[in-house]
Design a protein around this motif. Structure first.
Motif, PDB file in Angstrom:
ATOM      1  N   ARG A  54       0.657  -1.160  -0.022  1.00  0.00           N
ATOM      2  CA  ARG A  54      -0.094   0.091   0.023  1.00  0.00           C
ATOM      3  C   ARG A  54       0.716   1.331   0.018  1.00  0.00           C
ATOM      4  O   ARG A  54       0.513   2.345  -0.466  1.00  0.00           O
ATOM      5  CB  ARG A  54      -0.983   0.130   1.111  1.00  0.00           C
ATOM      6  CG  ARG A  54      -0.200  -0.108   2.512  1.00  0.00           C
ATOM      7  CD  ARG A  54      -1.600   0.029   3.539  1.00  0.00           C
ATOM      8  NE  ARG A  54      -0.983   0.304   4.968  1.00  0.00           N
ATOM      9  CZ  ARG A  54      -0.938   1.508   5.426  1.00  0.00           C
ATOM     10  NH1 ARG A  54      -1.590   2.319   4.672  1.00  0.00           N
ATOM     11  NH2 ARG A  54      -0.175   1.645   6.413  1.00  0.00           N
ATOM     12  N   ASN A  57       3.435   3.965  -4.626  1.00  0.00           N
ATOM     13  CA  ASN A  57       2.943   4.654  -5.678  1.00  0.00           C
ATOM     14  C   ASN A  57       3.339   4.492  -7.038  1.00  0.00           C
ATOM     15  O   ASN A  57       4.645   4.298  -7.361  1.00  0.00           O
ATOM     16  CB  ASN A  57       2.918   6.013  -5.315  1.00  0.00           C
ATOM     17  CG  ASN A  57       2.490   6.501  -3.939  1.00  0.00           C
ATOM     18  OD1 ASN A  57       1.402   6.016  -3.710  1.00  0.00           O
ATOM     19  ND2 ASN A  57       3.081   7.567  -3.346  1.00  0.00           N
ATOM     20  N   VAL A  58       2.548   4.450  -8.016  1.00  0.00           N
ATOM     21  CA  VAL A  58       2.853   4.113  -9.246  1.00  0.00           C
ATOM     22  C   VAL A  58       2.094   5.281 -10.127  1.00  0.00           C
ATOM     23  O   VAL A  58       1.028   5.824 -10.040  1.00  0.00           O
ATOM     24  CB  VAL A  58       2.322   3.053  -9.984  1.00  0.00           C
ATOM     25  CG1 VAL A  58       2.656   2.723 -11.450  1.00  0.00           C
ATOM     26  CG2 VAL A  58       2.658   1.739  -9.237  1.00  0.00           C
ATOM     27  N   TYR A  59       3.074   6.112 -10.865  1.00  0.00           N
ATOM     28  CA  TYR A  59       2.846   7.192 -11.775  1.00  0.00           C
ATOM     29  C   TYR A  59       2.905   6.871 -13.092  1.00  0.00           C
ATOM     30  O   TYR A  59       3.902   6.175 -13.466  1.00  0.00           O
ATOM     31  CB  TYR A  59       3.800   8.557 -11.206  1.00  0.00           C
ATOM     32  CG  TYR A  59       3.538   8.814  -9.877  1.00  0.00           C
ATOM     33  CD1 TYR A  59       2.858   9.875  -9.537  1.00  0.00           C
ATOM     34  CD2 TYR A  59       4.210   8.063  -9.088  1.00  0.00           C
ATOM     35  CE1 TYR A  59       2.588  10.337  -8.157  1.00  0.00           C
ATOM     36  CE2 TYR A  59       4.133   8.572  -7.390  1.00  0.00           C
ATOM     37  CZ  TYR A  59       3.207   9.822  -7.326  1.00  0.00           C
ATOM     38  OH  TYR A  59       3.158  10.075  -5.905  1.00  0.00           O
ATOM     39  N   GLU A  63       0.895  11.350 -13.247  1.00  0.00           N
ATOM     40  CA  GLU A  63      -0.360  11.081 -12.623  1.00  0.00           C
ATOM     41  C   GLU A  63      -0.268   9.853 -11.726  1.00  0.00           C
ATOM     42  O   GLU A  63      -0.034   8.770 -12.176  1.00  0.00           O
ATOM     43  CB  GLU A  63      -1.461  11.024 -13.580  1.00  0.00           C
ATOM     44  CG  GLU A  63      -2.779  10.876 -12.719  1.00  0.00           C
ATOM     45  CD  GLU A  63      -4.087  10.802 -13.768  1.00  0.00           C
ATOM     46  OE1 GLU A  63      -5.011  10.544 -13.228  1.00  0.00           O
ATOM     47  OE2 GLU A  63      -4.046  11.502 -14.833  1.00  0.00           O
ATOM     48  N   ASP A  64      -0.599   9.869 -10.378  1.00  0.00           N
ATOM     49  CA  ASP A  64      -0.689   8.898  -9.383  1.00  0.00           C
ATOM     50  C   ASP A  64      -1.683   7.874 -10.029  1.00  0.00           C
ATOM     51  O   ASP A  64      -2.912   8.545  -9.786  1.00  0.00           O
ATOM     52  CB  ASP A  64      -0.868   9.340  -8.056  1.00  0.00           C
ATOM     53  CG  ASP A  64      -0.505   7.994  -7.034  1.00  0.00           C
ATOM     54  OD1 ASP A  64      -0.277   6.879  -7.329  1.00  0.00           O
ATOM     55  OD2 ASP A  64      -0.563   8.535  -5.880  1.00  0.00           O
ATOM     56  N   ILE A  65      -1.592   6.639 -10.211  1.00  0.00           N
ATOM     57  CA  ILE A  65      -2.665   5.895 -10.477  1.00  0.00           C
ATOM     58  C   ILE A  65      -2.910   4.844  -9.320  1.00  0.00           C
ATOM     59  O   ILE A  65      -3.705   3.733  -9.545  1.00  0.00           O
ATOM     60  CB  ILE A  65      -2.434   4.969 -11.850  1.00  0.00           C
ATOM     61  CG1 ILE A  65      -1.223   4.203 -11.988  1.00  0.00           C
ATOM     62  CG2 ILE A  65      -2.316   6.274 -12.868  1.00  0.00           C
ATOM     63  CD1 ILE A  65      -1.068   3.182 -12.905  1.00  0.00           C
TER      64      ILE A  65
END
Length: 65
Positions: A54, A57-59, A63-65
């Motif tokens: 959790r 973060n994947v961008y 944009e953070d998806i």
């Protein structure tokens, strides 16, 4: 399609101190699978039971998806 995957400094030990990786894939999942195939230690650090942890973060395109 080849994409650039940027690795944060905290995870670079798992990629041989590489800040960026090139990977092939049509989806985010395919790109991650390609990265994990080359860097199994990275997979162990950011996934749990087959899912991204959790705190990861994947961008895409900023944009953070």
């Amino acid at each position: 399609m080849a994409v650039t995957v940027k690795i944060p400094s905290q995870l670079r030990a798992a990629t041989g101190n590489q800040a960026e990786l090139e990977a092939e894939g049509a989806t985010v999942g395919e790109v991650l699978d390609a990265v994990f195939a080359e860097h199994a230690d990275l997979k162990e650090r950011i996934t749990e039971e087959g899912e991204l942890r959790r705190f990861v973060n994947v961008y895409v395109g900023g944009e953070d998806i």
